[in-house]
Design a protein around this motif. Sequence first.
Motif, short mmCIF file in Angstrom:
data_model
loop_
_atom_site.label_atom_id
_atom_site.label_comp_id
_atom_site.label_asym_id
_atom_site.label_seq_id
_atom_site.Cartn_x
_atom_site.Cartn_y
_atom_site.Cartn_z
N LEU A 7 78.81 -87.31 27.92
CA LEU A 7 79.45 -86.09 27.44
C LEU A 7 80.96 -86.21 27.48
O LEU A 7 81.65 -85.87 26.53
CB LEU A 7 78.99 -84.90 28.28
N ILE A 11 83.59 -85.95 24.48
CA ILE A 11 84.67 -84.96 24.43
C ILE A 11 86.01 -85.66 24.18
O ILE A 11 86.80 -85.23 23.35
CB ILE A 11 84.71 -84.14 25.73
N LEU A 14 86.24 -86.55 20.66
CA LEU A 14 86.59 -85.39 19.84
C LEU A 14 88.08 -85.08 19.95
O LEU A 14 88.74 -84.77 18.97
CB LEU A 14 85.77 -84.17 20.29
N THR A 22 96.21 -84.53 13.52
CA THR A 22 97.51 -83.85 13.59
C THR A 22 98.54 -84.60 12.75
O THR A 22 98.78 -85.77 12.98
CB THR A 22 98.02 -83.82 15.03
N ALA A 82 96.24 -67.67 16.92
CA ALA A 82 96.41 -69.11 17.18
C ALA A 82 97.61 -69.65 16.41
O ALA A 82 98.38 -70.48 16.91
CB ALA A 82 95.15 -69.87 16.79
N PHE B 19 74.31 -78.25 38.28
CA PHE B 19 74.95 -79.39 37.64
C PHE B 19 75.33 -79.08 36.20
O PHE B 19 76.40 -79.47 35.74
CB PHE B 19 74.03 -80.60 37.68
N LEU B 22 78.33 -77.21 36.06
CA LEU B 22 79.42 -78.12 36.37
C LEU B 22 79.78 -78.91 35.13
O LEU B 22 80.95 -79.11 34.80
CB LEU B 22 78.95 -79.05 37.49
N LEU B 23 78.73 -79.36 34.43
CA LEU B 23 78.94 -80.16 33.23
C LEU B 23 79.68 -79.35 32.19
O LEU B 23 80.67 -79.81 31.61
CB LEU B 23 77.57 -80.59 32.70
N SER B 26 83.18 -78.85 33.40
CA SER B 26 84.05 -80.02 33.24
C SER B 26 84.36 -80.25 31.76
O SER B 26 85.45 -80.70 31.41
CB SER B 26 83.45 -81.27 33.89
N GLY B 27 83.40 -79.91 30.89
CA GLY B 27 83.67 -79.99 29.46
C GLY B 27 84.82 -79.07 29.07
O GLY B 27 85.73 -79.46 28.33
N ALA B 30 88.00 -80.49 30.37
CA ALA B 30 88.40 -81.65 29.56
C ALA B 30 89.06 -81.19 28.27
O ALA B 30 90.09 -81.74 27.84
CB ALA B 30 87.19 -82.52 29.27
N ALA B 34 92.85 -81.93 27.24
CA ALA B 34 93.12 -82.68 26.01
C ALA B 34 94.07 -81.91 25.10
O ALA B 34 95.05 -82.48 24.58
CB ALA B 34 91.80 -82.97 25.28
N PHE B 35 93.81 -80.61 24.94
CA PHE B 35 94.67 -79.83 24.05
C PHE B 35 96.08 -79.66 24.63
O PHE B 35 97.07 -79.65 23.89
CB PHE B 35 94.05 -78.45 23.77
N ASN B 297 90.70 -72.37 18.95
CA ASN B 297 92.15 -72.17 19.10
C ASN B 297 92.88 -73.50 19.15
O ASN B 297 93.87 -73.71 18.44
CB ASN B 297 92.40 -71.36 20.38
N LEU B 299 92.05 -76.50 18.12
CA LEU B 299 92.06 -77.25 16.86
C LEU B 299 93.02 -76.61 15.87
O LEU B 299 93.67 -77.30 15.08
CB LEU B 299 90.64 -77.33 16.28
N LEU B 302 96.48 -77.56 16.76
CA LEU B 302 96.75 -78.94 16.35
C LEU B 302 96.78 -79.08 14.83
O LEU B 302 96.90 -80.19 14.31
CB LEU B 302 95.69 -79.88 16.92
N VAL B 312 83.37 -80.14 14.34
CA VAL B 312 83.51 -80.40 15.77
C VAL B 312 82.71 -79.38 16.58
O VAL B 312 82.01 -79.73 17.53
CB VAL B 312 85.01 -80.38 16.17
N CYS B 315 79.15 -80.31 16.60
CA CYS B 315 78.89 -81.45 17.49
C CYS B 315 78.80 -80.99 18.94
O CYS B 315 77.92 -81.45 19.69
CB CYS B 315 80.01 -82.49 17.36
N LEU B 319 75.76 -81.57 21.51
CA LEU B 319 76.03 -82.34 22.73
C LEU B 319 75.64 -81.56 23.97
O LEU B 319 75.04 -82.11 24.90
CB LEU B 319 77.54 -82.64 22.82
N ALA B 323 72.90 -82.71 26.62
CA ALA B 323 73.20 -82.90 28.03
C ALA B 323 72.15 -82.20 28.88
O ALA B 323 71.71 -82.71 29.91
CB ALA B 323 74.59 -82.37 28.35
#
Lengths: 315, 331, 513
Positions: A7, A11, A14, A22, A82, B19, B22-23, B26-27, B30, B34-35, B297, B299, B302, B312, B315, B319, B323
């Motif tokens: 996972l 991520i 992605l 961008t 946004a 779990f 938690l998964l 954590s997603g 993440a 990332a953003f 938001n 995406l 960006l 996305v 997906c 996913l 999981a």
Amino acid sequence: MLNRRHLLGAISALAMLASAGTPSFAQDTYDIAMISKGFQHQFWQAVKAGADKAAAEFGANVTFEGPESESQVDRQMDMLAAALSRQPDAIGFAALDSQAAVPLLQQAADAGIPIIAFDSGVDSDIPLSTATTDNVAAAALAADKMAELIGDEGKVAVVAHDQTSRTGIDRVDGFVNRMAEAHPNIEVVTVQYGAGDQLQSTEITKSILLANPDLKGIFGANEGSAIGVANGKTELGSDIVVIGFDSGAAQKGMITSGVMAGAITQNPVGIGYETVKAAIGALNGETLPEVIDTGFFYYDASNMADPEIAAVLYD
Amino acid sequence: MTDTAAPAVKTGPRISGAFHRLLAFSGLIALVVAFSLASPNFMQTQNILAILQATSVNGVLAIAATLVIITGGIDLSVGTLMTFCAVIAGVILTYWGLPMPLGILGAILAGTASGLVSGTVIAKLKVPPFIATLGMMLILKGLSLVISGTRPIYFNDTPGFNQIALGSVVGQVFPAVPVPNGVMILFAVALLAAFVLGKTALGRYTFALGSNEEAVRLSGVNVDRWKIGVYAMAGGIVGVAGVLIASRLNSAQPALGQGYELDAIAAVVIGGTSLSGGRGTILGTLIGALIISVLANGLRILSVAQEWQTVVTGCIIILAVYADILRRRTL
Amino acid sequence: MSAEVGSGAPGPLVEMTDIDKSFPGVRALAKARFELLPGEVHALMGENGAGKSTLMKILSGVYSRDGGTVLLNGQPVEITSPRQAQDLGIGIIHQELALMRDLTAAQNIFIGREPRRFGILDEGRLNRDAAAIFASMNLRLDPTFKVETLTIAKQQMVEIAKALSYRSRVLIMDEPTAALNDAEIAELFAIINRLKAEGVGIVYISHKMDEIKRIADRVTIMRDGEYVGTVRAADTPIETIISMMVGRTLSAETLAIPNTAAAPVALEVKNLNRGREIRDVSFSVRRGEILGFAGLMGAGRTEVARAIFGADRRESGEVWVHGKRVGIASPKDAVAAGIGYLSEDRKHFGLAIGLDVRNNIALASLPRFTGPGGVLDEAGMQKEAVAYIRTLAIKTPSDTQEARLLSGGNQQKVVIAKWLLRDCDILIFDEPTRGIDVGAKSEIYKLLNGLAAEGKAIIVISSELPEVLRLSHRIAVMCEGRLTGILPGGASQEEIMRLATLREPAMQVRHAG
């Protein structure tokens, strides 16, 4: 743990995809966010094409977004929020519901971000200018053409997309009022709404035709409505006069084949182009007119190929 | 899976239901990280508030959907019911000119009443939940258009109505973080729902029904009554969502609503609630709803093209459920 | 409490007389009768479909009766719901486990009457009360464990605890030992004896004769929805009870076991492994041989079968068929190698119950009946189906009868026919007679013997030792995932049980789940 790795890997992939998408900003290009009323519809894609054209011409970065359906007012608000967070240099905006947008537009105005309204515009004095079709006049032209084709008398009907948006109201009013003023022998028997959905508009058309066997013509007030009307006509084997609105491959084909007599076209490419041009003008300190009329035309099989018309039609 | 699979899971530790949360969590982290790295504009107070604001309506709807889904049912009517409740509030406040609290109460009661109807049709008439709520979805959509005269009802005569969602009580105390009231309402609804699920008989039967309805019946429990109760409570929560969206738009938009149920269900599923019933958490749903809005938001910030945003999101849904399947396989 | 059955009252706790019950198209009970005394274990016996469960569902409020009277403690009662039955002190442990898998043991026990404080569930008291019941049952089980993490046996214990928690004066147990091992059965019987001493009346539905002999005071026998008779368990021979059940005398068939030691090996399994469920299992089966698999619940027999068949992943191990190594990654590969698996749960895995007999038989062989353009050769299918219906003596009005309308034994035969038509010469039977009537059992035994005589290699997994002993040329015994020994066909029950409980000395006993 197998699954956690999967996972997280996905991520990050992605996230990379996202960052790959961008565009790299040079500091000296303007960043303009356009929030439209729709996205998938060919009309909006043509507006986007015009915006992209202006972006290339003036060296700006333009993004273009819109909700999936024109009823999703709150989704459009999220898009606007946004876009504000992105801190663009200017915003182009076509409101689904002007009132709902006012707080966010005020926020943008307070932040000094110029706003250009386009298409149906915004009921507010915040936008510096509005790039739009005069829909009342455009629909009045449709009424005149309809009258001409049915011999200036008889019954007609209107199938429109909705009764809440500015374009929906203006086109219905423009058509109905023109008939009342200039063509007293023509009766508009009914105005029905099909949400711009082809299938729904088809069903509506069929029920109108079955209820009014002596009907002479129907005006379809946007692309989806017009195609629906023409399909309804074909399915019942009727020979009424159909006048549409906007273009698109399907509608153009119907005009070529004669199912549809003709249609009013706005200039969507021009709307997109003029919006971006006005935004850049505002950023450069130019004074803008309150309304930028982007024009409209009546087209039929005879003039579709004219360069002037072909340029504003889209597939 | 063939015999070539790695012998890694020989005696792996028991993986608890926590779990998955938690998964999902954590997603979410993440995504946020990332953003934040990808754009300096993402991790701004104003933007975070915008994300929360965007989550509020879908979050409340998803909480309602969670309750029903844990019973092993489904509620397709949450989107149009939300609109219906908003329209009811509009009728009470704008058409009748009654005071604001009555409008809010009316919306919540309308939601509860609709839930009672859905629940009764499902429990007493034995119509499968998918069909019953599909029917309700269309009935409510039509009624919203009929009652409103197919035009938006504006709340201009009810000053302060848009403060329900847009105002910020928190901001009056902590001006630096003006968390909109709508978000606080979402959290309040979440706490309430989590309390009901975890601490009350209604919650216990919600899980029990989804786990083995026949066993509950054989245990001498009045299954129908509790099932109707769950749908009614979900309806009441949808009523809150109706007030929220009406306040945010300062209007009841009668054409809006259809399609919102799918976003709500997506949030529930991403949050680890099983569509087959018996398991699920409000916290998970909240995280699921946040993942959806953070994704949308981020995406946008960006400047990712809208077409790809949709891809996305799809997906991520697959996913998340995959999981969950992996988790079960290792159980 | 006033509605509860008084324990000190003389006379029967329950008297059911002339009970009638019909379902659409089926007469389930006709003038059925039953009587239960306080402190008595009363077995209720009969073949499948005899009406035992229906009668008890009427007593426990699941069904309503069409006619007859029910006296509880001498008073006529109308029991209209499970809740009311519970309030009257009638508890039932259903044959299909009626538990909520996602809830904890304690939550299951007290479903419908959770202790509350100010309207809020009192989880602490819930768990304490459940722990107290477990303690009274001499059962070590954490009440906060989710039921889905428990073994079937533990789940059964939770069901019993639930019934006990109602302080029932009448306790109905429908096949309570179906999933229990001997130690657990002993625990259950200890609990039953304690309840007996407290004056609780227990209705005990079971097919297992040895249990009836051990625990029951009286036996009531039913056949075709009717009352046949009531006898004292201690002084009635098993044969008498069986003949009352089936309405005729069954001869005790003994079977001559041919020597198969010289026959070629059909299936060989080498060093099969998967986690703790299958640990280094190796064995072989010869043509014409029946290899029995004995062991307690959870010993890993079904897991071995599913791993060979490719239905579950395996970590390592080789499968050789007729001297050639075959790679089996899925059931498709196993079938191609000529291995057929007849699962324990026919309705879930073996039979498409909505399809007719013909299509079920042809299901695994459809490519053979597929003509040009994908059109199925119905005539060919019918011919084969009819042939198998005759050779296997499947009792069905025609090959177009829906499979779900057949009895358990005949459904089993349909599955066997399916694999035979597919040319499988290695057949794995998992509990082939579970849920099948006494009469039909012996037919299945004969069929298996016949198949072996034709040269098929057969594996029979069974939890009933007499069945394994009766059928097998050799008996493989498993315990906790390991093959603890392979015995000759004439082995004693004691020897099998010794191997079935032969735990690794170092093996620590871990909690279920």
